[in-house]
Enzyme design. Structure first.
Site, PDB file in Angstrom:
ATOM      1  N   TYR A  38      28.031  17.401  10.107  1.00  7.30           N
ATOM      2  CA  TYR A  38      28.323  16.867  11.436  1.00  7.30           C
ATOM      3  C   TYR A  38      29.123  17.896  12.226  1.00  7.30           C
ATOM      4  CZ  TYR A  38      28.510  12.886  14.619  1.00  7.30           C
ATOM      5  OH  TYR A  38      28.307  12.035  15.680  1.00  7.30           O
ATOM      6  N   GLY A  39      28.624  19.159  12.193  1.00  3.59           N
ATOM      7  CA  GLY A  39      29.325  20.253  12.872  1.00  3.59           C
ATOM      8  C   GLY A  39      28.934  20.347  14.329  1.00  3.59           C
ATOM      9  N   VAL A  40      27.935  21.190  14.641  1.00  4.65           N
ATOM     10  CA  VAL A  40      27.495  21.374  16.030  1.00  4.65           C
ATOM     11  C   VAL A  40      26.113  20.726  16.233  1.00  4.65           C
ATOM     12  CG1 VAL A  40      27.045  23.024  17.861  1.00  4.65           C
ATOM     13  CG2 VAL A  40      28.786  23.538  16.158  1.00  4.65           C
ATOM     14  N   HIS A 124      16.940  26.027  10.989  1.00  5.01           N
ATOM     15  CA  HIS A 124      16.973  27.482  10.950  1.00  5.01           C
ATOM     16  C   HIS A 124      16.170  27.896   9.729  1.00  5.01           C
ATOM     17  CE1 HIS A 124      18.292  31.355  12.017  1.00  5.01           C
ATOM     18  NE2 HIS A 124      19.515  31.372  11.526  1.00  5.01           N
ATOM     19  N   GLU A 212      20.230  37.322  18.498  1.00  6.01           N
ATOM     20  CA  GLU A 212      21.689  37.182  18.655  1.00  6.01           C
ATOM     21  C   GLU A 212      22.409  38.504  18.428  1.00  6.01           C
ATOM     22  OE1 GLU A 212      21.962  33.782  16.197  1.00  6.01           O
ATOM     23  OE2 GLU A 212      22.082  34.894  14.321  1.00  6.01           O
TER      24      GLU A 212
END
Ligand SMILES: NC(=O)c1ccc[n+]([C@@H]2O[C@H](COP(=O)([O-])OP(=O)(O)OC[C@H]3O[C@@H](n4cnc5c(N)ncnc54)[C@H](OP(=O)(O)O)[C@@H]3O)[C@@H](O)[C@H]2O)c1
Length: 354
Positions: A38-40, A124, A212
């Site tokens: 439940y991070g980002v 990812h 990135e």
């Protein structure tokens, strides 16, 4: 599936019109979806799924501030909020949304619950593409699928609340049940994707790591620093160097490029700027092309992945990171930037040094 022409190449794109929410709900009506982490991305995807009417639970370790955040968002302990193991046990679809390093650490908890017919979902391609390094090797009788929103979990949630979808890519690594594609697309619609672009795990992670490190973050800072330093060496003030390197780009030009493209921006600037930009962009392309080649080679060889696994799993990772970030934060260019930003008209309180 619509076929769209992207500058001469035709690609498969799934639109919400052809795979509406009702179809996604029907596709997943017998599934229990567990969002692990439940991070980002976790909150964005879990809350969108919940608001869209899917049967979704959250798996999060505790004690942790993140567990408290999940409670504050309305997830109920023992009903819709569980520790990681219990959520994996209850799930038919495990959405593995821990940080990439944490996915390696928690794999031994998740793996035993990947029984035949379940689905393992990623946002990812990292864990699977570099599986020799991560050890994330799912059993052959589960679906392994991916939906990667092209933006942060915060944007995904914000855009959902505005009634807009965030474009995402999707991929199938393993189709054990014969329904992996429908499951992936239905989940994409459920988490709030706009258009869904087809890719594979390897391409998703190679392009993401290159981007990135390249123009999205690494290369842009490198070019900013090179230009700023040269202007300063030639006697320009920090404010002038910053304005001509960053501020004009982010405030004036990039919004126009976002709206209409670089071609339009070139066509609609002063003739002096236009002549110079047309003359110089190819020199910058040619100067940086070998660095982009080296970068892609390092991504493809797994070197970049290994570096990120090694540094992110060190115990003093946070302290070292803070020191590296301080170098940027305390650089003259970004200190000058802080002052320039404080002068923007929209700032309520202008902090001008006496
Ligand atoms: N950030 C984005 O917006 C974004 C965008 C596109 C794709 N993705 C992908 O989405 C996935 C999730 O990324 P994220 O940025 O949302 O991750 P994140 O915020 O870094 O994930 C944090 C979560 O991992 C848990 N965690 C950390 N270490 C753990 C451990 N050792 N054991 C168990 N749980 C642990 C955290 O719990 P605690 O708080 O208790 O540590 C928290 O729930 C990744 O694959 C990422 O590449 C992310």
């Amino acid at each position: 599936m619509a076929k769209l022409n992207f500058g001469g190449t035709v690609e498969n794109v799934v639109m919400r019109e052809e795979f509406p929410l009702e179809k996604a709900l029907t596709t997943l009506q017998n599934e229990t979806i567990a969002v692990i982490g439940y991070g980002v991305q976790g909150p964005g995807q879990a809350l969108n799924l919940r608001d869209n009417g899917f049967n979704v639970i959250v798996g999060q370790r505790r004690p942790s501030k993140t567990w408290d955040k999940a409670i504050a968002d309305g997830w109920e302990e023992g009903v819709t909020l569980f520790d990681i193991e219990e959520a994996c046990e209850k799930a038919t679809i495990i959405m593995y949304l821990l940080s990439d390093a944490a996915q390696i650490a928690a794999w031994s908890i998740v793996k035993p619950h990947l029984t035949a017919g379940k689905a393992l979902y990623f946002s990812h391609g990292f864990g699977i593409t570099y599986k020799e390094r991560t050890g994330i090797i799912p059993p052959a009788d589960v679906d392994v699928i991916l939906v990667a929103p092209k933006g942060s979990g915060t944007s995904l949630r914000r855009m959902f609340l505005e009634g807009r979808g965030l474009n995402s890519s999707y991929a199938i690594f393993q189709d054990a049940t014969g329904t992996a594609t429908e499951r992936a697309i239905a989940l994409g619609i459920g988490v709030g994707a706009g258009y869904l672009f087809e890719t594979d795990f390897r391409k998703e992670v190679y392009s993401d790591l290159s981007g990135e490190r390249g123009t999205l973050m690494g290369a842009i800072q490198g070019i900013f620093a090179a230009q700023y330093d040269e202007l300063r060496r030639r006697g320009h003030s920090p404010s002038e160097a910053f304005n001509e390197t960053v501020e004009e780009l982010t405030q004036s030009l990039m919004p126009l490029v976002a709206e209409n493209g670089m071609d339009w921006m070139y066509a609609n600037c002063s003739t002096t700027a236009q002549r110079g930009a047309l003359d110089w962009w190819k020199k910058f392309r040619d100067a940086t092309a070998p660095v982009f080649k080296e970068l892609y080679d390092n991504v493809a060889s797994g070197e970049e992945a290994q570096r990120s696994i090694d540094s992110n799993s060190q115990v003093d990772y946070r302290e070292k990171l803070d020191a590296e970030l301080a170098e940027l934060r305390e650089s003259e260019m970004w200190q000058a930037g802080a002052t320039v930003r404080s002068l923007r008209p929209e700032r309520q309180q202008v902090e001008v040094e006496a």
